[in-house]
Design an enzyme around this catalytic site. Sequence first.
Site, short mmCIF file in Angstrom:
data_model
loop_
_atom_site.label_atom_id
_atom_site.label_comp_id
_atom_site.label_asym_id
_atom_site.label_seq_id
_atom_site.Cartn_x
_atom_site.Cartn_y
_atom_site.Cartn_z
N MET A 30 7.63 25.52 51.89
CA MET A 30 7.76 26.97 51.73
C MET A 30 8.37 27.32 50.38
O MET A 30 8.81 28.45 50.16
CB MET A 30 8.59 27.58 52.86
CG MET A 30 7.92 27.49 54.22
SD MET A 30 8.49 28.74 55.39
CE MET A 30 10.26 28.45 55.39
N GLY A 31 8.42 26.35 49.46
CA GLY A 31 8.97 26.63 48.15
C GLY A 31 10.49 26.59 48.15
O GLY A 31 11.11 26.06 49.06
N ASN A 32 11.07 27.13 47.07
CA ASN A 32 12.52 27.02 46.84
C ASN A 32 12.93 25.55 46.94
O ASN A 32 13.83 25.19 47.69
CB ASN A 32 13.31 27.89 47.81
CG ASN A 32 14.76 28.05 47.40
OD1 ASN A 32 15.09 27.96 46.22
ND2 ASN A 32 15.62 28.28 48.38
N LEU A 33 12.24 24.73 46.17
CA LEU A 33 12.29 23.28 46.35
C LEU A 33 13.59 22.67 45.84
O LEU A 33 14.20 23.16 44.89
CB LEU A 33 11.10 22.64 45.62
CG LEU A 33 9.72 23.17 46.01
CD1 LEU A 33 8.64 22.41 45.25
CD2 LEU A 33 9.48 23.06 47.52
N HIS A 37 12.63 17.82 48.80
CA HIS A 37 11.19 18.02 48.63
C HIS A 37 10.64 17.06 47.57
O HIS A 37 9.56 16.48 47.75
CB HIS A 37 10.89 19.46 48.20
CG HIS A 37 11.27 20.50 49.20
ND1 HIS A 37 12.34 21.34 49.03
CD2 HIS A 37 10.71 20.83 50.39
CE1 HIS A 37 12.42 22.16 50.06
NE2 HIS A 37 11.45 21.88 50.91
N GLN A 61 6.00 32.11 61.29
CA GLN A 61 7.07 31.30 61.87
C GLN A 61 8.44 31.94 61.75
O GLN A 61 9.44 31.33 62.12
CB GLN A 61 7.09 29.90 61.25
CG GLN A 61 7.51 29.81 59.81
CD GLN A 61 7.22 28.45 59.20
OE1 GLN A 61 6.06 28.05 59.05
NE2 GLN A 61 8.27 27.71 58.87
N LEU A 186 20.28 18.42 52.53
CA LEU A 186 19.73 19.40 51.59
C LEU A 186 18.80 20.34 52.33
O LEU A 186 17.98 19.94 53.15
CB LEU A 186 18.98 18.69 50.47
CG LEU A 186 19.80 17.78 49.55
CD1 LEU A 186 18.96 17.36 48.35
CD2 LEU A 186 21.09 18.45 49.09
N SER A 188 16.86 24.48 51.77
CA SER A 188 16.68 25.66 50.94
C SER A 188 17.66 26.76 51.32
O SER A 188 17.99 27.62 50.51
CB SER A 188 15.25 26.17 51.07
OG SER A 188 14.33 25.20 50.59
#
Length: 283
Positions: A30-33, A37, A61, A186, A188
Site C-alpha cells: 500500500m506504499g509508504n514503504l 518492504h 479493506q 517496522l 507504515s
Amino acid sequence: MNTVKTVRELRAAVARARSEGKRIGFVPTMGNLHAGHAALVKKAGERADFVVVSIFVNPLQFGPSEDLDTYPRTLAADQERLLEAGCHLLFTPTVEEMYPDGMDGQTRIHVPGVSEGLCGASRPGHFEGVATVVSKLLNMVQPDLALFGEKDFQQLAVIRKLVRDLNLPVQIFGEPTVRAADGLALSSRNGYLDEQQRAAAPAIYRTLRQLGERIRAGAEDFPALLADARQALEQAGLRPDYLEIREPISLRPGVPGDRQLVILAAAYLGSTRLIDNLSVHLD
C-alpha cells in the site's frame, strides 16, 4: 524500473518478461514503504528474475472510521526505495482502474475460518477487502510467486488459504518480520506515533518474547499466561485489543500439547493500532 498505471500496461510488461523466460515475483503493497518492504523486494529478486511491485491503498479493506484518508501517500520516495531494492516493474493503479464498476457492486471474496477473530473481529470486512484485492492483483500479474511479510500473520494465513482453496497457480512465501533495533516491528503506521508512544511501543515484542519463553519453559496455563501478558502491556502504557495463542495454520486456539504455536497481539498507543506476533516451536 518501469512504472505503469493500467492493467493493460501491466499485463503487456509481464508478458514481455515471461516471453524472455523470466520467472515473475510479486510484492503487493500500500506504499509508504520502509525497510521491511525493501527486504521483501530484495528477497523476491533472489527467488525470481523479474520483480513486480504494486502500490495501491485499497479502500475495500478500510473500515468507515479507519485511516484511509490519512494513510500516507509517498510515491516519489517509494519509487526511489524500490529502484534501490531491485524492482523491475511498479504498478500504481487508481481506484477506478481497480474497481471500474465501483466498489458497491464489486464481487468480494470471503475466506472462512482464518479470517474470523483476531483482526477480523476488530476490523469487520477487512479481510474480505484484502482477499478481494489480492485475488485481483494475482489475476492481473499472474506471478510465479508472491511474497508477504509475517508481521501481518493472519493476513498471510488468509492469503495462503485463498490461494489453496481457489487453486491459484502461485507460490506464496512468508518472510520474517523486519524490526527496529529495539524490537519494534517496522510498520507504515509507526509514523503516527509521537515520541512518548514510540518509546513505549517495543513493549509489544518484549511481552511476546517473555510469553514465548514461558511457554518454551513448559508453562501450560495459557489463560493465566495471557492475563499476565495483558497486564504487562497495560503497565507499559498500551491498550490491548487482543492477545492470543493460536495454532499457526488454522489459527484455532492453541492448546497444551501443540508443538507449533503463534502468539498474536494487537494493541493501541493513543489512536494508533499496532500488531505483532511471535512463533513458538516446541521441538
